[in-house]
Design an enzyme around this catalytic site. Sequence first.
Site, PDB file in Angstrom:
ATOM      1  N   CYS A   9       0.825  -1.202   0.000  1.00  0.00           N
ATOM      2  CA  CYS A   9       0.000   0.000   0.000  1.00  0.00           C
ATOM      3  C   CYS A   9       0.863   1.258   0.000  1.00  0.00           C
ATOM      4  CB  CYS A   9      -0.930  -0.003   1.209  1.00  0.00           C
ATOM      5  SG  CYS A   9      -2.035   1.427   1.272  1.00  0.00           S
TER       6      CYS A   9
ATOM      7  N   CYS B 256      -7.430  -1.881   6.419  1.00  0.00           N
ATOM      8  CA  CYS B 256      -8.853  -1.570   6.444  1.00  0.00           C
ATOM      9  C   CYS B 256      -9.722  -2.674   5.874  1.00  0.00           C
ATOM     10  CB  CYS B 256      -9.128  -0.270   5.696  1.00  0.00           C
ATOM     11  SG  CYS B 256     -10.863   0.212   5.758  1.00  0.00           S
TER      12      CYS B 256
END
Length: 381
Positions: free
Chosen positions: A100, A196
């Site tokens: 990420c 998340c």
Amino acid sequence: MAKMRVVVGLSGGVDSAVTAWLLKQQGHEVVGIFMKNWEDDDDNEYCSSNIDFVDAAAVADVIGIEIEHVNFAADYKDRVFAEFLREYQAGRTPNPDVLCNAEIKFKAFLDHAMRLGAEKIATGHYARVRERNGAFELLKGLDPAKDQSYFLHRLTQAQLAKTLFPVGELRKTEVRRIAQDIGLPNAKKKDSTGICFIGERPFREFLNRYLSHAPGPIRDERGRTLGQHLGLSFYTLGQRQGLGIGGVKERGAPRGGGAHAPWFVAAKDLANNVLVVVQGHDHAWLQSATLTADANSWVAGHAPAPGAYAAKTRYRQADAPCRYDPTADGFRLRFDAPQWAVTPGQSAVLYDGEVCLGGGLIAWADSPGLVPGARGLQHAG
């Protein structure tokens, strides 16, 4: 430092909030960006970016800066999540935070910030950037308990040249104190504990929705079947919980643990769909003195010279002294002392003191009783 237009990634957490405040105090023109990276299940109890955005917006209001909500969910699914699933399907254990950072926070986000006229971006990571002789170095954060350079080791010279890490100069306790003193609404907000798209949900339940899986036997070092696994993708080396064999006791005195010692995953035999377990945290099959890595990324833009360095094979691990040597496909590390549960798919990150040099993905690690397989470990027996 000259006054600049700085775009800050506001996550809703305290670290990015204090980052924005510090930069505003230094006189910079600060703009906040909230990154939405996941849309599936986004309104349920496990993962709600809506709540985080409300927190980020409240912080922006207190600090007195603008905030923009930007959706990177499509980029995230293509660049991070797809790779995450490929690695798990292949029996490895990827680190989505590393992906990420490389693909979203310091690529898609950086590109967006530049389109907004930013001269720099900033995030709430605990790391530092130092310029020396025209080159940029990635340094550990000053708080050893919070250092996040491990997750940032794929950053390039171009990315570091545009990046600020203000809280990397502080300890977490100081960040909390600043947030409290200036009345930030999230001053006491707990740190997020996961990525998340998984959040706090049971990990196996989440993967089950995306990965094909075939049950198979769980066997010990002598080849005895102790139970059945649910699919090799659901397990990682060193795993203790969720094996379903807690009541099984080894006869005699196995290596590395007594008769009542817990069981740990030592290997995945992909060819035969067997999960190999051993008893005792210090079992020899959980120790590796050598690893090979590929998919290298070096902060300086080139590989370091062979020699003595330190490395981490997982986050929150103490630096382990080692010998680094480049190979045709990547590099090899030989550790001064064996390392525990070195896991294919995770990152091996190299350090020279406080400088993070970069690293690669662990392809193979040696262990007594185990032989190398395709980018992983297989049971020798």
